[in-house]
Design an enzyme around this catalytic site. Sequence first.
Site, short mmCIF file in Angstrom:
data_model
loop_
_atom_site.label_atom_id
_atom_site.label_comp_id
_atom_site.label_asym_id
_atom_site.label_seq_id
_atom_site.Cartn_x
_atom_site.Cartn_y
_atom_site.Cartn_z
CG ASP A 174 -1.51 1.17 1.67
OD1 ASP A 174 -2.26 1.70 0.86
OD2 ASP A 174 -1.28 1.63 2.81
CG ASP A 184 -1.22 7.85 1.28
OD1 ASP A 184 -0.60 8.90 1.49
OD2 ASP A 184 -1.75 7.58 0.20
CG ASP A 205 -1.76 2.31 6.57
OD1 ASP A 205 -1.93 2.08 5.36
OD2 ASP A 205 -2.07 3.38 7.10
O1 LIG Z 1 -4.51 3.03 -0.13
P1 LIG Z 1 -3.58 4.13 0.32
O2 LIG Z 1 -2.40 4.31 -0.59
O3 LIG Z 1 -3.17 3.99 1.75
O4 LIG Z 1 -4.46 5.46 0.19
C1 LIG Z 1 -5.50 5.73 1.13
C2 LIG Z 1 -5.71 7.22 1.26
O5 LIG Z 1 -4.40 7.78 1.42
C3 LIG Z 1 -4.31 9.21 1.47
O6 LIG Z 1 -4.88 9.68 2.68
C4 LIG Z 1 -4.21 9.23 3.85
O7 LIG Z 1 -2.86 9.74 3.86
C5 LIG Z 1 -2.78 11.19 3.92
C6 LIG Z 1 -1.32 11.56 3.84
O8 LIG Z 1 -0.57 10.97 4.84
C7 LIG Z 1 -3.45 11.69 5.21
O9 LIG Z 1 -3.40 13.10 5.28
C8 LIG Z 1 -4.91 11.21 5.24
O10 LIG Z 1 -5.51 11.58 6.46
C9 LIG Z 1 -4.98 9.69 5.08
O11 LIG Z 1 -6.33 9.26 4.95
C10 LIG Z 1 -5.00 9.81 0.27
O12 LIG Z 1 -4.96 11.22 0.36
C11 LIG Z 1 -6.42 9.31 0.16
O13 LIG Z 1 -7.03 9.87 -0.97
C12 LIG Z 1 -6.38 7.80 0.03
O14 LIG Z 1 -7.70 7.30 -0.09
#
Ligand SMILES: O=P(O)(O)OC[C@H]1O[C@H](O[C@H]2O[C@H](CO)[C@@H](O)[C@H](O)[C@H]2O)[C@H](O)[C@@H](O)[C@@H]1O
Length: 397
Positions: free
Chosen positions: A123, A125, A326
Amino acid sequence: MDLKSTNASPVLADPAPINKSRLGIHSSLLPYSQSGSSFSTSILTRKKPAKLDDVQSNGWLDAMQSSSPPRKKALKDSNNIDIVSDEAEITYQSWLVRYPSALNSFQMLMDRARNRKLVMFLDYDGTLSPIVDDPDRAFMSSEMRSALNSVAKHFPTAIISGRSRDKVYELVGLTELYYAGSHGMDIMFPAKDMVSKNHVNCVKYTDSEGKEVNLFQPASEFLPVINEVFRKLDEIVRDIKGAKVENHKFCVSVHYRNVDENSWPVIAQFVHDILKDYPRLRLTHGRKVLEVRPKINWDKGKAVEFLLESLGFSSSDDVLPIYIGDDRTDEDAFKVLRERNRGYGILVSAVPKESNAFFSLRDTSEVQGFLESLVRMARDGGTMKERRPEPSGYYTD
Ligand SMILES: O=P(O)(O)OC[C@H]1O[C@H](O[C@H]2O[C@H](CO)[C@@H](O)[C@H](O)[C@H]2O)[C@H](O)[C@@H](O)[C@@H]1O
């Protein structure tokens, strides 16, 4: 752009009975309810939702409150030096008995990988980049990028992210990986890597340089509706301080990490009210983010299965897939590996939580340590079979 597909769109949009055979091996991709996407413009003219009851009773608010671990509260000793709460650490250590550290279990994992091809899924983020307040600034460290690049040179490696495929590629910037965006609803890989012929949902795409790639987008018919909902959500939450809406092509993210908690019910009710007009869309919860996506039977778990099969890694005896993630959406992938008894999920979490993963890593620096261990093992002529893939290349559309 030259779309060479000869097949009907894979998506699942007609109310008419579905001919499941046209869906190839992914006949599990079934449509949910149908509706037009007519939108009641009255919502946009409102500054506040008429009521907040829905999101209180449907559990959205509870889910929002538990959607991401609270930031560690710094405890200070008498010399004003940070100390870790013993109680929290004891709880974490006892949780580790159920979800052992993938670093401490590394040798055991490698023993299981003996004479098998390791295939890595990650993954983005919270796994490759630490969670930060601004989603536009979720950068990988150069050390992580270097570790990931080395891993991809030894093992087939894919990133499956909730972000759009282009966005996650922009953040990662490595060509030797496979990329799946929009929670696996947008997968691209070189045409030459397609092993299975069964995926009627794949279209061949020729980029401006004449390179052929396979593009798998099981929710392509939702593109206009997702754009429409993005515009409406963007418009409606604009006045809520700290809220941010992202368009990730086949899903929309509504962030509330930086929104005052008192306004969470307002933001949730706005999203709820808009979704009432779109019964073919659904909501899932991520880390301080509400994610709007098509109601199709497709998720990160299905994307893992699709990639394993398409790339010729579906023989369970010969292949050991490992998925590191995560978030709640990663649980679908952990579940697939656990239920098929064919690989290992590794949950990245600094706090105890229930998971379908087998192992855990505490944070992104432990993820990096794990990737570096894999590379060392491979370089030292480790126990597992290597398959150094040809650079998969990356193509934008
Ligand atoms: O599947 P992923 O790659 O983990 O993406 C899931 C979401 O990730 C991002 O948001 C998350 O990370 C951000 C940066 O650290 C944080 O600010 C936010 O609160 C988290 O939810 C991304 O911006 C989303 O659009 C994704 O859905």
